[in-house]
Motif scaffolding. Structure first.
Motif, PDB file in Angstrom:
ATOM      1  N   LEU A 146       0.942  -0.859  -0.172  1.00  0.00           N
ATOM      2  CA  LEU A 146       0.410   0.117  -0.281  1.00  0.00           C
ATOM      3  C   LEU A 146       0.982   1.519   0.283  1.00  0.00           C
ATOM      4  O   LEU A 146       0.270   2.495  -0.433  1.00  0.00           O
ATOM      5  CB  LEU A 146      -0.429  -0.028   1.518  1.00  0.00           C
ATOM      6  CG  LEU A 146      -2.095  -1.191   0.950  1.00  0.00           C
ATOM      7  CD1 LEU A 146      -2.351  -1.085   2.410  1.00  0.00           C
ATOM      8  CD2 LEU A 146      -2.985  -1.039  -0.150  1.00  0.00           C
ATOM      9  N   GLN A 147       1.397   1.389   0.192  1.00  0.00           N
ATOM     10  CA  GLN A 147       2.750   2.451   0.319  1.00  0.00           C
ATOM     11  C   GLN A 147       4.175   2.524  -0.817  1.00  0.00           C
ATOM     12  O   GLN A 147       4.754   2.891  -0.922  1.00  0.00           O
ATOM     13  CB  GLN A 147       4.259   2.210   1.568  1.00  0.00           C
ATOM     14  CG  GLN A 147       2.708   2.206   2.716  1.00  0.00           C
ATOM     15  CD  GLN A 147       3.338   1.496   4.673  1.00  0.00           C
ATOM     16  OE1 GLN A 147       4.735   2.635   5.016  1.00  0.00           O
ATOM     17  NE2 GLN A 147       3.515   0.576   4.710  1.00  0.00           N
ATOM     18  N   GLU A 148       3.388   1.336  -2.288  1.00  0.00           N
ATOM     19  CA  GLU A 148       4.291   1.386  -3.100  1.00  0.00           C
ATOM     20  C   GLU A 148       4.806   3.492  -3.582  1.00  0.00           C
ATOM     21  O   GLU A 148       6.138   3.208  -3.981  1.00  0.00           O
ATOM     22  CB  GLU A 148       3.565   0.677  -4.058  1.00  0.00           C
ATOM     23  CG  GLU A 148       5.043   0.625  -5.210  1.00  0.00           C
ATOM     24  CD  GLU A 148       3.802   0.808  -6.902  1.00  0.00           C
ATOM     25  OE1 GLU A 148       4.214  -0.263  -7.869  1.00  0.00           O
ATOM     26  OE2 GLU A 148       2.915  -0.725  -6.590  1.00  0.00           O
ATOM     27  N   ASP A 149       3.479   4.108  -3.907  1.00  0.00           N
ATOM     28  CA  ASP A 149       3.656   4.806  -3.982  1.00  0.00           C
ATOM     29  C   ASP A 149       4.996   6.079  -3.370  1.00  0.00           C
ATOM     30  O   ASP A 149       5.807   7.217  -4.137  1.00  0.00           O
ATOM     31  CB  ASP A 149       2.460   6.248  -4.083  1.00  0.00           C
ATOM     32  CG  ASP A 149       2.035   5.695  -5.575  1.00  0.00           C
ATOM     33  OD1 ASP A 149       2.220   5.100  -6.339  1.00  0.00           O
ATOM     34  OD2 ASP A 149       0.547   5.509  -4.946  1.00  0.00           O
ATOM     35  N   LYS A 150       5.520   5.796  -1.588  1.00  0.00           N
ATOM     36  CA  LYS A 150       5.980   6.540  -0.962  1.00  0.00           C
ATOM     37  C   LYS A 150       7.132   6.037  -1.181  1.00  0.00           C
ATOM     38  O   LYS A 150       7.863   6.357  -1.348  1.00  0.00           O
ATOM     39  CB  LYS A 150       5.586   6.175   0.305  1.00  0.00           C
ATOM     40  CG  LYS A 150       4.591   7.367   0.994  1.00  0.00           C
ATOM     41  CD  LYS A 150       4.150   7.100   2.394  1.00  0.00           C
ATOM     42  CE  LYS A 150       3.500   8.082   3.222  1.00  0.00           C
ATOM     43  NZ  LYS A 150       3.278   8.109   4.359  1.00  0.00           N
ATOM     44  N   ILE A 151       7.823   5.071  -1.414  1.00  0.00           N
ATOM     45  CA  ILE A 151       8.552   3.387  -2.016  1.00  0.00           C
ATOM     46  C   ILE A 151       9.637   4.213  -2.668  1.00  0.00           C
ATOM     47  O   ILE A 151      10.700   4.730  -2.808  1.00  0.00           O
ATOM     48  CB  ILE A 151       8.408   2.029  -1.879  1.00  0.00           C
ATOM     49  CG1 ILE A 151       7.744   1.823  -0.251  1.00  0.00           C
ATOM     50  CG2 ILE A 151       9.384   1.639  -2.786  1.00  0.00           C
ATOM     51  CD1 ILE A 151       7.682  -0.242  -0.529  1.00  0.00           C
ATOM     52  N   LEU A 152       8.784   4.942  -3.847  1.00  0.00           N
ATOM     53  CA  LEU A 152       9.187   5.524  -5.324  1.00  0.00           C
ATOM     54  C   LEU A 152       9.311   6.648  -4.938  1.00  0.00           C
ATOM     55  O   LEU A 152      10.518   7.572  -5.540  1.00  0.00           O
ATOM     56  CB  LEU A 152       8.107   5.329  -6.055  1.00  0.00           C
ATOM     57  CG  LEU A 152       8.578   5.726  -7.923  1.00  0.00           C
ATOM     58  CD1 LEU A 152      10.232   5.484  -8.035  1.00  0.00           C
ATOM     59  CD2 LEU A 152       7.637   5.539  -8.731  1.00  0.00           C
ATOM     60  N   GLU A 153       9.088   7.513  -4.353  1.00  0.00           N
ATOM     61  CA  GLU A 153       9.706   8.614  -3.697  1.00  0.00           C
ATOM     62  C   GLU A 153      10.738   8.525  -2.920  1.00  0.00           C
ATOM     63  O   GLU A 153      11.667   9.876  -3.392  1.00  0.00           O
ATOM     64  CB  GLU A 153       7.893   9.596  -2.861  1.00  0.00           C
ATOM     65  CG  GLU A 153       8.573  11.400  -2.294  1.00  0.00           C
ATOM     66  CD  GLU A 153       7.707  11.464  -1.319  1.00  0.00           C
ATOM     67  OE1 GLU A 153       7.820  12.872  -1.226  1.00  0.00           O
ATOM     68  OE2 GLU A 153       6.543  10.855  -1.041  1.00  0.00           O
ATOM     69  N   VAL A 154      10.669   7.700  -1.673  1.00  0.00           N
ATOM     70  CA  VAL A 154      11.734   7.718  -1.378  1.00  0.00           C
ATOM     71  C   VAL A 154      13.348   7.137  -2.037  1.00  0.00           C
ATOM     72  O   VAL A 154      14.201   7.840  -2.120  1.00  0.00           O
ATOM     73  CB  VAL A 154      11.998   6.841  -0.387  1.00  0.00           C
ATOM     74  CG1 VAL A 154      12.982   6.259   0.226  1.00  0.00           C
ATOM     75  CG2 VAL A 154      10.936   7.263   0.362  1.00  0.00           C
ATOM     76  N   ALA A 155      13.227   6.074  -3.525  1.00  0.00           N
ATOM     77  CA  ALA A 155      13.921   5.928  -4.168  1.00  0.00           C
ATOM     78  C   ALA A 155      14.663   7.316  -4.917  1.00  0.00           C
ATOM     79  O   ALA A 155      16.058   7.062  -5.197  1.00  0.00           O
ATOM     80  CB  ALA A 155      13.783   5.124  -4.988  1.00  0.00           C
ATOM     81  N   ARG A 156      13.022   7.443  -5.512  1.00  0.00           N
ATOM     82  CA  ARG A 156      13.629   9.772  -5.992  1.00  0.00           C
ATOM     83  C   ARG A 156      14.939   9.726  -5.207  1.00  0.00           C
ATOM     84  O   ARG A 156      15.893  10.555  -5.577  1.00  0.00           O
ATOM     85  CB  ARG A 156      12.802   9.975  -6.715  1.00  0.00           C
ATOM     86  CG  ARG A 156      12.064   8.884  -7.232  1.00  0.00           C
ATOM     87  CD  ARG A 156      11.001  10.109  -8.186  1.00  0.00           C
ATOM     88  NE  ARG A 156      10.107   9.481  -8.868  1.00  0.00           N
ATOM     89  CZ  ARG A 156       9.002   8.941  -8.886  1.00  0.00           C
ATOM     90  NH1 ARG A 156       8.650   9.141  -7.329  1.00  0.00           N
ATOM     91  NH2 ARG A 156       7.854   8.601 -10.104  1.00  0.00           N
ATOM     92  N   LEU A 157      14.366  10.213  -4.055  1.00  0.00           N
ATOM     93  CA  LEU A 157      15.013  10.734  -2.851  1.00  0.00           C
ATOM     94  C   LEU A 157      16.800  10.468  -2.883  1.00  0.00           C
ATOM     95  O   LEU A 157      17.571  11.110  -3.419  1.00  0.00           O
ATOM     96  CB  LEU A 157      14.970  11.065  -1.744  1.00  0.00           C
ATOM     97  CG  LEU A 157      15.603  11.824  -0.804  1.00  0.00           C
ATOM     98  CD1 LEU A 157      15.600  13.469  -1.243  1.00  0.00           C
ATOM     99  CD2 LEU A 157      14.861  11.746   0.495  1.00  0.00           C
ATOM    100  N   PHE A 158      16.668   8.819  -2.735  1.00  0.00           N
ATOM    101  CA  PHE A 158      18.165   8.549  -2.718  1.00  0.00           C
ATOM    102  C   PHE A 158      18.584   8.282  -3.451  1.00  0.00           C
ATOM    103  O   PHE A 158      19.970   8.789  -4.014  1.00  0.00           O
ATOM    104  CB  PHE A 158      17.813   7.195  -2.300  1.00  0.00           C
ATOM    105  CG  PHE A 158      17.676   6.789  -0.785  1.00  0.00           C
ATOM    106  CD1 PHE A 158      17.286   8.138  -0.141  1.00  0.00           C
ATOM    107  CD2 PHE A 158      16.885   5.275   0.271  1.00  0.00           C
ATOM    108  CE1 PHE A 158      16.937   8.297   1.264  1.00  0.00           C
ATOM    109  CE2 PHE A 158      16.880   5.940   1.707  1.00  0.00           C
ATOM    110  CZ  PHE A 158      16.530   7.020   1.889  1.00  0.00           C
ATOM    111  N   ALA A 159      18.221   8.840  -5.642  1.00  0.00           N
ATOM    112  CA  ALA A 159      18.875   8.557  -5.992  1.00  0.00           C
ATOM    113  C   ALA A 159      19.911   9.480  -6.948  1.00  0.00           C
ATOM    114  O   ALA A 159      20.750   9.711  -7.189  1.00  0.00           O
ATOM    115  CB  ALA A 159      17.561   7.838  -7.053  1.00  0.00           C
ATOM    116  N   ASP A 160      18.902  10.958  -5.805  1.00  0.00           N
ATOM    117  CA  ASP A 160      19.543  12.559  -6.508  1.00  0.00           C
ATOM    118  C   ASP A 160      20.831  12.564  -5.495  1.00  0.00           C
ATOM    119  O   ASP A 160      21.897  13.365  -5.984  1.00  0.00           O
ATOM    120  CB  ASP A 160      18.348  13.010  -5.278  1.00  0.00           C
ATOM    121  CG  ASP A 160      16.833  13.516  -6.774  1.00  0.00           C
ATOM    122  OD1 ASP A 160      17.509  13.319  -7.652  1.00  0.00           O
ATOM    123  OD2 ASP A 160      16.467  14.253  -5.723  1.00  0.00           O
ATOM    124  N   SER A 161      20.739  11.526  -4.501  1.00  0.00           N
ATOM    125  CA  SER A 161      21.867  11.911  -2.694  1.00  0.00           C
ATOM    126  C   SER A 161      23.043  10.959  -3.811  1.00  0.00           C
ATOM    127  O   SER A 161      24.328  11.711  -3.971  1.00  0.00           O
ATOM    128  CB  SER A 161      22.145  11.250  -2.548  1.00  0.00           C
ATOM    129  OG  SER A 161      20.719  12.530  -1.217  1.00  0.00           O
TER     130      SER A 161
END
Length: 267
Positions: free
Chosen positions: A20-35
């Motif tokens: 149910l948290q897939e959208d949040k998980i992808l948001e986190v992945a994008r944040l980490f990818a930027d770093s």
């Protein structure tokens, strides 16, 4: 149902909670990818058994560089249980105000960094203060908690604030109040916790989404891979190159840390 069947059924519920948290998980992945793409790192922290999730992210098979695992042995070394370096001391230390500041004093942080902090209750002082310090330095911070458990738990901070209060994104392991999921007949307290299962699923979902984003950006990660899959020579090459990249990244965390010297100024 047997107790094994009950536990596996409960784990199915954890899987559904993570899904149910897939959208949040992808948001986190994008944040980490930027770093990671900027050459910086994602700082990982968990005290107590939350350390398991830090090690699940990096370094292990199927993982890749880009993470700074902050593992304080005084907060996570459970093997002796009692005596010197025992569990009582660890549980005491994870609620000592100011400890988090001493941990982060070791690193030259940047607002290009990001952070992931794991705490099932989200109520112990050290992980909360770490998140607060990251926030003060403009570092986007993600928390993994057990939502139901955290909701009814009492913060050890004097102001009552919890980990979730200092996180930009909060993910939920799906574990129940108290963590343990199975009630055994004639035993008055439940056994078999679930937060590790749910949190590890979250960790590896993030890892998979992140690997995809890095690859799409033209920087496919150097994944620690078993020789049984790619052969001994390729596996050794991947391990060595991944460790070297980690060294290159982590060196930036020490290069100009703290009080300057002729060495830091020269470099």
């Amino acid at each position: 149902m047997t107790y094994t069947q009950q536990y596996l059924q409960k784990c199915q519920g954890l899987m559904e909670a993570v899904a149910l948290q897939e959208d949040k998980i992808l948001e986190v992945a994008r944040l980490f990818a930027d770093s990671i793409l900027s050459g910086r790192m994602v700082h990982l922290f968990g005290s107590g058994h939350s350390r398991i999730m830090v090690e699940e992210m990096w370094p292990r098979y199927g993982s890749f560089p880009g993470f700074n695992p902050i593992v304080e042995l005084s907060l996570t070394f459970h093997n002796l249980v009692v005596g010197a370096n025992g569990q009582r001391q660890a549980m005491f230390l994870e609620n000592v105000p100011g400890f988090a500041k001493q941990i982060l004093r070791n690193f030259d942080l940047s607002n290009e960094d990001s952070a992931l902090i794991i705490s099932s209750s989200g109520c112990n002082v050290v992980p909360i203060e770490l998140a607060e310090l990251f926030q003060e330095q403009g570092i986007k911070t993600v928390g993994i908690i057990s939502g139901k458990h955290s909701e009814v738990s009492i913060s050890k901070r004097k102001d009552g604030r919890k980990l979730r209060d200092f996180c930009d994104i909060v993910l939920d392991s799906g574990a129940p109040i108290g963590d343990a999921m199975i009630k055994v007949e004639n035993l008055d307290t439940p056994v078999a916790p679930g937060s590790t299962v749910g949190s590890c699923m979250i960790i590896n979902c993030i890892k998979a989404e992140l690997a995809n984003l890095l690859t799409q950006a033209g920087e496919p990660p150097k994944v620690l891979t078993a020789a049984a899959m790619v052969g001994a020579e390729r596996a050794t090459e991947l391990f060595q190159s991944a460790y070297d990249e980690h060294a290159h990244r982590v060196s930036r965390l020490y290069k100009k840390v703290g009080i300057s010297s002729y060495v830091s100024e020269k470099n």
